[in-house]
Design an enzyme around this catalytic site. Structure first.
Site, PDB file in Angstrom:
ATOM      1  N   ASN A  83       0.883  -1.003  -0.241  1.00 45.14           N
ATOM      2  CA  ASN A  83       0.104  -0.254  -0.061  1.00 45.14           C
ATOM      3  C   ASN A  83       0.863   1.044   0.080  1.00 45.14           C
ATOM      4  O   ASN A  83       1.290   1.310   1.123  1.00 45.14           O
ATOM      5  CB  ASN A  83      -0.824   0.239   1.543  1.00 45.14           C
ATOM      6  N   TRP A  84       1.236   1.617  -1.192  1.00 42.67           N
ATOM      7  CA  TRP A  84       2.014   3.158  -1.362  1.00 42.67           C
ATOM      8  C   TRP A  84       1.598   4.206  -0.578  1.00 42.67           C
ATOM      9  O   TRP A  84       1.978   5.125  -0.536  1.00 42.67           O
ATOM     10  CB  TRP A  84       1.826   2.823  -2.882  1.00 42.67           C
ATOM     11  N   LYS A  85      -0.035   4.433  -0.489  1.00 41.23           N
ATOM     12  CA  LYS A  85      -0.822   5.846   0.353  1.00 41.23           C
ATOM     13  C   LYS A  85      -0.038   6.900  -0.772  1.00 41.23           C
ATOM     14  O   LYS A  85      -0.498   6.170  -2.296  1.00 41.23           O
ATOM     15  CB  LYS A  85      -0.274   5.130   1.644  1.00 41.23           C
ATOM     16  N   HIS A 111      -9.356   1.147   4.871  1.00 32.35           N
ATOM     17  CA  HIS A 111      -7.825   1.242   5.506  1.00 32.35           C
ATOM     18  C   HIS A 111      -8.649   2.423   7.018  1.00 32.35           C
ATOM     19  O   HIS A 111      -8.917   2.886   6.877  1.00 32.35           O
ATOM     20  CB  HIS A 111      -6.810   1.819   4.759  1.00 32.35           C
ATOM     21  N   GLU A 140      -6.765   4.478   7.860  1.00 34.98           N
ATOM     22  CA  GLU A 140      -6.984   6.153   7.803  1.00 34.98           C
ATOM     23  C   GLU A 140      -7.570   6.103   6.820  1.00 34.98           C
ATOM     24  O   GLU A 140      -7.984   7.888   6.538  1.00 34.98           O
ATOM     25  CB  GLU A 140      -5.447   5.989   6.285  1.00 34.98           C
ATOM     26  N   GLU A 194      -5.309  -5.102  10.585  1.00 32.24           N
ATOM     27  CA  GLU A 194      -3.925  -3.763  10.850  1.00 32.24           C
ATOM     28  C   GLU A 194      -4.224  -3.371  12.232  1.00 32.24           C
ATOM     29  O   GLU A 194      -5.512  -2.263  11.895  1.00 32.24           O
ATOM     30  CB  GLU A 194      -3.849  -3.677   9.837  1.00 32.24           C
ATOM     31  N   GLY A 250       2.589   2.621  10.243  1.00 28.18           N
ATOM     32  CA  GLY A 250       3.434   3.041  10.810  1.00 28.18           C
ATOM     33  C   GLY A 250       4.071   4.147  11.980  1.00 28.18           C
ATOM     34  O   GLY A 250       4.846   4.418  11.924  1.00 28.18           O
ATOM     35  N   SER A 287       3.633  -1.843  10.025  1.00 26.59           N
ATOM     36  CA  SER A 287       5.324  -1.994  10.350  1.00 26.59           C
ATOM     37  C   SER A 287       5.400  -3.336  10.713  1.00 26.59           C
ATOM     38  O   SER A 287       6.673  -4.098  10.935  1.00 26.59           O
ATOM     39  CB  SER A 287       5.534  -1.770  12.147  1.00 26.59           C
ATOM     40  N   GLY A 319       2.755  -1.164   4.631  1.00 24.12           N
ATOM     41  CA  GLY A 319       2.904   0.238   3.817  1.00 24.12           C
ATOM     42  C   GLY A 319       4.435   0.925   3.372  1.00 24.12           C
ATOM     43  O   GLY A 319       5.105   0.441   2.419  1.00 24.12           O
ATOM     44  N   GLY A 320       5.177   1.039   4.393  1.00 28.16           N
ATOM     45  CA  GLY A 320       6.510   1.759   4.535  1.00 28.16           C
ATOM     46  C   GLY A 320       7.380   1.044   3.459  1.00 28.16           C
ATOM     47  O   GLY A 320       7.985   1.498   2.926  1.00 28.16           O
TER      48      GLY A 320
HETATM   49  C1  PEP Z   1      -0.810   0.052   6.132  1.00 30.46           C
HETATM   50  O1  PEP Z   1      -0.667   1.425   6.012  1.00 30.46           O
HETATM   51  O2  PEP Z   1      -1.614  -0.585   5.701  1.00 30.46           O
HETATM   52  C2  PEP Z   1       0.636   0.121   6.365  1.00 30.46           C
HETATM   53  C3  PEP Z   1       0.663  -1.466   7.123  1.00 30.46           C
HETATM   54  O3  PEP Z   1       1.418   0.557   6.944  1.00 30.46           O
HETATM   55  P1  PEP Z   1       2.652   0.360   7.811  1.00 30.46           P
HETATM   56  O4  PEP Z   1       3.458  -0.869   6.344  1.00 30.46           O
HETATM   57  O5  PEP Z   1       4.158   1.256   7.161  1.00 30.46           O
HETATM   58  O6  PEP Z   1       2.907   0.169   8.702  1.00 30.46           O
END
Ligand code: PEP
Length: 250
Positions: free
Chosen positions: A9-11, A95, A97, A167, A173, A213, A234-235
Protein backbone atom coordinates in the site's frame (compact mmCIF):
# COMPACT_ATOMS: atom_id res chain seq x y z
CA UNK A 1 -6.13 -23.74 -0.53
CA UNK A 2 -5.57 -20.12 0.39
CA UNK A 3 -2.82 -18.05 -1.19
CA UNK A 4 0.19 -16.40 0.41
CA UNK A 5 -0.04 -12.73 -0.49
CA UNK A 6 2.18 -9.71 0.04
CA UNK A 7 0.46 -6.46 -0.93
CA UNK A 8 2.07 -3.02 -0.97
CA UNK A 9 0.00 0.00 0.00
CA UNK A 10 1.95 2.98 -1.28
CA UNK A 11 -0.47 5.52 0.23
CA UNK A 12 0.11 9.10 -1.05
CA UNK A 13 3.79 8.68 -1.85
CA UNK A 14 5.98 9.05 -4.96
CA UNK A 15 5.51 11.22 -7.99
CA UNK A 16 4.59 9.59 -11.29
CA UNK A 17 8.04 8.84 -12.79
CA UNK A 18 9.33 7.52 -9.44
CA UNK A 19 6.30 5.28 -9.07
CA UNK A 20 6.68 3.84 -12.55
CA UNK A 21 10.37 3.14 -11.88
CA UNK A 22 9.46 1.36 -8.65
CA UNK A 23 6.89 -0.81 -10.40
CA UNK A 24 9.45 -1.81 -13.04
CA UNK A 25 12.03 -2.59 -10.35
CA UNK A 26 9.57 -4.69 -8.35
CA UNK A 27 8.56 -6.55 -11.50
CA UNK A 28 12.18 -7.34 -12.34
CA UNK A 29 13.08 -8.46 -8.81
CA UNK A 30 9.89 -10.50 -8.36
CA UNK A 31 11.06 -13.04 -10.93
CA UNK A 32 12.96 -14.88 -8.18
CA UNK A 33 9.85 -15.30 -6.02
CA UNK A 34 7.93 -18.51 -5.53
CA UNK A 35 4.91 -19.46 -3.53
CA UNK A 36 3.64 -15.91 -3.02
CA UNK A 37 1.33 -13.54 -4.88
CA UNK A 38 2.52 -9.93 -5.00
CA UNK A 39 0.09 -7.03 -5.25
CA UNK A 40 1.02 -3.35 -5.58
CA UNK A 41 -1.45 -0.58 -4.80
CA UNK A 42 -0.04 2.76 -6.04
CA UNK A 43 -2.00 6.03 -6.18
CA UNK A 44 -4.81 6.23 -8.76
CA UNK A 45 -2.95 8.22 -11.39
CA UNK A 46 -0.24 5.51 -11.71
CA UNK A 47 -2.73 2.72 -12.42
CA UNK A 48 -3.14 3.11 -16.15
CA UNK A 49 0.58 2.97 -16.89
CA UNK A 50 1.14 0.32 -14.21
CA UNK A 51 -1.65 -1.76 -15.77
CA UNK A 52 0.30 -1.81 -19.03
CA UNK A 53 3.61 -2.70 -17.34
CA UNK A 54 1.94 -5.47 -15.31
CA UNK A 55 -0.34 -6.70 -18.10
CA UNK A 56 0.90 -10.30 -17.77
CA UNK A 57 -0.77 -10.20 -14.31
CA UNK A 58 2.13 -11.97 -12.57
CA UNK A 59 1.91 -9.11 -10.09
CA UNK A 60 -1.58 -8.00 -9.13
CA UNK A 61 -2.46 -4.33 -9.42
CA UNK A 62 -4.59 -2.69 -6.75
CA UNK A 63 -6.16 0.68 -6.00
CA UNK A 64 -6.22 2.16 -2.50
CA UNK A 65 -9.88 3.17 -2.54
CA UNK A 66 -12.82 3.66 -4.89
CA UNK A 67 -16.25 5.24 -5.01
CA UNK A 68 -19.40 3.61 -3.67
CA UNK A 69 -21.24 4.93 -6.74
CA UNK A 70 -21.45 3.43 -10.22
CA UNK A 71 -20.99 6.66 -12.18
CA UNK A 72 -22.36 10.19 -12.49
CA UNK A 73 -22.00 13.58 -10.84
CA UNK A 74 -19.56 12.73 -8.03
CA UNK A 75 -16.72 15.19 -8.51
CA UNK A 76 -13.29 13.77 -7.73
CA UNK A 77 -14.45 10.18 -7.35
CA UNK A 78 -13.14 7.10 -9.19
CA UNK A 79 -15.53 4.25 -9.97
CA UNK A 80 -14.82 0.51 -9.79
CA UNK A 81 -15.51 0.24 -13.52
CA UNK A 82 -12.85 2.86 -14.25
CA UNK A 83 -10.39 0.82 -12.22
CA UNK A 84 -11.08 -2.46 -14.02
CA UNK A 85 -10.63 -0.66 -17.34
CA UNK A 86 -6.95 -0.10 -16.39
CA UNK A 87 -6.18 -3.77 -15.55
CA UNK A 88 -6.62 -3.06 -11.84
CA UNK A 89 -7.76 -6.29 -10.14
CA UNK A 90 -7.74 -5.42 -6.43
CA UNK A 91 -8.84 -2.56 -4.23
CA UNK A 92 -7.99 -1.79 -0.60
CA UNK A 93 -11.16 -0.86 1.27
CA UNK A 94 -11.69 0.36 4.81
CA UNK A 95 -8.07 1.20 5.59
CA UNK A 96 -7.85 2.80 9.03
CA UNK A 97 -6.57 6.04 7.47
CA UNK A 98 -9.79 6.26 5.43
CA UNK A 99 -11.85 5.43 8.51
CA UNK A 100 -10.07 8.05 10.62
CA UNK A 101 -9.47 10.94 8.21
CA UNK A 102 -12.45 10.49 5.86
CA UNK A 103 -15.01 9.11 8.31
CA UNK A 104 -15.57 5.88 6.42
CA UNK A 105 -17.95 3.55 8.21
CA UNK A 106 -18.47 -0.20 7.94
CA UNK A 107 -21.75 0.58 6.17
CA UNK A 108 -20.03 2.63 3.47
CA UNK A 109 -17.26 0.03 3.11
CA UNK A 110 -19.95 -2.65 2.72
CA UNK A 111 -21.49 -0.65 -0.16
CA UNK A 112 -18.08 -0.34 -1.80
CA UNK A 113 -17.37 -4.07 -1.41
CA UNK A 114 -20.62 -4.95 -3.20
CA UNK A 115 -20.11 -2.59 -6.10
CA UNK A 116 -16.46 -3.64 -6.47
CA UNK A 117 -17.34 -7.33 -6.66
CA UNK A 118 -20.08 -6.52 -9.19
CA UNK A 119 -17.33 -4.92 -11.28
CA UNK A 120 -14.82 -7.80 -10.95
CA UNK A 121 -12.55 -6.01 -8.47
CA UNK A 122 -11.26 -8.05 -5.54
CA UNK A 123 -11.50 -6.14 -2.26
CA UNK A 124 -8.77 -6.26 0.38
CA UNK A 125 -10.85 -5.27 3.38
CA UNK A 126 -9.15 -3.85 6.46
CA UNK A 127 -10.01 -4.12 10.12
CA UNK A 128 -8.10 -3.12 13.25
CA UNK A 129 -8.43 -1.74 16.73
CA UNK A 130 -6.88 1.44 18.16
CA UNK A 131 -4.53 1.25 21.13
CA UNK A 132 -7.14 2.27 23.70
CA UNK A 133 -9.45 -0.50 22.54
CA UNK A 134 -6.70 -3.08 22.97
CA UNK A 135 -5.75 -1.72 26.38
CA UNK A 136 -9.43 -1.90 27.40
CA UNK A 137 -9.50 -5.50 26.18
CA UNK A 138 -12.13 -4.63 23.59
CA UNK A 139 -10.10 -5.60 20.52
CA UNK A 140 -11.99 -8.81 19.75
CA UNK A 141 -15.37 -7.03 19.98
CA UNK A 142 -14.14 -4.23 17.72
CA UNK A 143 -12.88 -6.61 15.06
CA UNK A 144 -16.03 -8.75 15.20
CA UNK A 145 -18.21 -5.67 14.71
CA UNK A 146 -16.10 -4.42 11.80
CA UNK A 147 -16.10 -7.79 10.03
CA UNK A 148 -19.85 -8.26 10.52
CA UNK A 149 -20.53 -4.73 9.26
CA UNK A 150 -18.28 -4.98 6.23
CA UNK A 151 -19.58 -8.42 5.21
CA UNK A 152 -23.29 -7.66 5.69
CA UNK A 153 -25.29 -9.43 2.94
CA UNK A 154 -22.15 -10.57 1.16
CA UNK A 155 -22.94 -14.00 -0.27
CA UNK A 156 -20.91 -17.18 -0.07
CA UNK A 157 -19.97 -16.74 -3.71
CA UNK A 158 -18.93 -13.09 -3.26
CA UNK A 159 -16.72 -13.77 -0.23
CA UNK A 160 -14.45 -15.91 -2.41
CA UNK A 161 -13.17 -12.70 -4.03
CA UNK A 162 -12.30 -11.04 -0.73
CA UNK A 163 -8.99 -10.81 1.13
CA UNK A 164 -8.99 -9.66 4.76
CA UNK A 165 -6.23 -7.54 6.30
CA UNK A 166 -5.89 -7.28 10.07
CA UNK A 167 -4.11 -4.02 10.78
CA UNK A 168 -3.92 -2.97 14.42
CA UNK A 169 -4.06 0.82 14.13
CA UNK A 170 -1.43 1.26 16.85
CA UNK A 171 1.05 -0.65 14.68
CA UNK A 172 0.52 1.23 11.40
CA UNK A 173 3.48 3.43 10.54
CA UNK A 174 4.56 3.52 14.19
CA UNK A 175 7.40 1.00 14.10
CA UNK A 176 5.49 -1.04 16.72
CA UNK A 177 4.50 -4.46 15.45
CA UNK A 178 1.95 -6.84 16.90
CA UNK A 179 3.77 -9.78 18.43
CA UNK A 180 3.61 -13.02 16.54
CA UNK A 181 1.21 -14.37 19.22
CA UNK A 182 -1.07 -11.31 19.02
CA UNK A 183 -1.24 -11.60 15.24
CA UNK A 184 -1.95 -15.36 15.24
CA UNK A 185 -4.58 -15.00 17.97
CA UNK A 186 -6.48 -12.32 16.05
CA UNK A 187 -6.15 -14.02 12.68
CA UNK A 188 -7.53 -17.24 14.11
CA UNK A 189 -10.38 -15.26 15.67
CA UNK A 190 -11.16 -13.65 12.28
CA UNK A 191 -11.08 -17.03 10.53
CA UNK A 192 -13.57 -18.33 13.11
CA UNK A 193 -15.89 -15.40 12.41
CA UNK A 194 -15.76 -16.20 8.69
CA UNK A 195 -16.45 -19.85 9.46
CA UNK A 196 -19.51 -18.93 11.53
CA UNK A 197 -20.81 -16.47 8.91
CA UNK A 198 -20.18 -18.85 5.98
CA UNK A 199 -18.60 -22.26 6.51
CA UNK A 200 -15.33 -24.00 7.31
CA UNK A 201 -14.23 -24.33 3.72
CA UNK A 202 -14.68 -20.62 3.04
CA UNK A 203 -12.79 -19.79 6.23
CA UNK A 204 -9.92 -22.08 5.25
CA UNK A 205 -9.72 -20.60 1.77
CA UNK A 206 -9.72 -16.90 2.68
CA UNK A 207 -6.33 -15.16 2.90
CA UNK A 208 -5.88 -13.05 6.02
CA UNK A 209 -2.98 -10.60 5.86
CA UNK A 210 -1.24 -8.84 8.72
CA UNK A 211 -0.46 -5.13 8.43
CA UNK A 212 1.40 -2.80 10.78
CA UNK A 213 5.11 -2.03 10.57
CA UNK A 214 5.86 -5.31 8.84
CA UNK A 215 9.42 -5.31 7.48
CA UNK A 216 12.10 -7.72 6.28
CA UNK A 217 13.29 -8.26 9.87
CA UNK A 218 9.94 -9.37 11.32
CA UNK A 219 8.03 -10.79 8.33
CA UNK A 220 9.36 -14.33 8.66
CA UNK A 221 8.20 -14.70 12.23
CA UNK A 222 4.78 -13.16 11.52
CA UNK A 223 4.21 -15.23 8.38
CA UNK A 224 5.22 -18.46 10.09
CA UNK A 225 1.91 -18.44 11.98
CA UNK A 226 -0.69 -20.85 10.59
CA UNK A 227 -3.38 -18.19 10.18
CA UNK A 228 -1.17 -15.38 8.87
CA UNK A 229 -1.23 -15.66 5.08
CA UNK A 230 0.98 -12.70 4.29
CA UNK A 231 1.08 -8.96 4.77
CA UNK A 232 -0.32 -5.61 3.77
CA UNK A 233 2.79 -3.48 3.75
CA UNK A 234 2.93 0.31 3.95
CA UNK A 235 6.31 2.00 4.42
CA UNK A 236 8.44 -1.01 3.49
CA UNK A 237 6.61 -1.43 0.16
CA UNK A 238 8.17 1.80 -1.12
CA UNK A 239 11.59 0.17 -1.48
CA UNK A 240 11.75 -2.67 -3.99
CA UNK A 241 14.44 -4.57 -2.05
CA UNK A 242 12.52 -4.47 1.25
CA UNK A 243 9.24 -5.40 -0.40
CA UNK A 244 10.81 -8.39 -2.18
CA UNK A 245 12.68 -9.44 0.98
CA UNK A 246 9.36 -9.50 2.84
CA UNK A 247 7.83 -11.61 0.07
CA UNK A 248 10.76 -14.04 0.37
CA UNK A 249 9.86 -14.68 4.01
CA UNK A 250 7.54 -17.60 3.24
C1 PEP B 1 -0.66 0.12 6.10
O1 PEP B 1 -0.88 1.31 6.11
O2 PEP B 1 -1.44 -0.65 5.52
C2 PEP B 1 0.53 -0.33 6.81
C3 PEP B 1 0.56 -1.56 7.22
O3 PEP B 1 1.53 0.59 6.99
P1 PEP B 1 2.99 0.32 7.63
O4 PEP B 1 3.50 -0.98 7.06
O5 PEP B 1 3.81 1.49 7.21
O6 PEP B 1 2.80 0.23 9.11
Amino acid sequence: MRKNIVAGNWKMNKIFPEGIELIKEIKEKSKELQNVKLIVAPPYIFLNEAGTILSDKQIGLGAQNCSNKINGAYTGEISPEMLTSTNTEYVILGHSERRTYYNETDELINEKIKICIDNRLKPIICCGEVLQEREDNKHFDVIEKQIHGMLKDISEEQIDDIIIAYEPVWAIGTGKTASSEQAQEMHQFIRNIVSKLYNNETANNISILYGGSCKPTNAKELFSNPDVDGGLIGGASLKANDFIEIAKSF
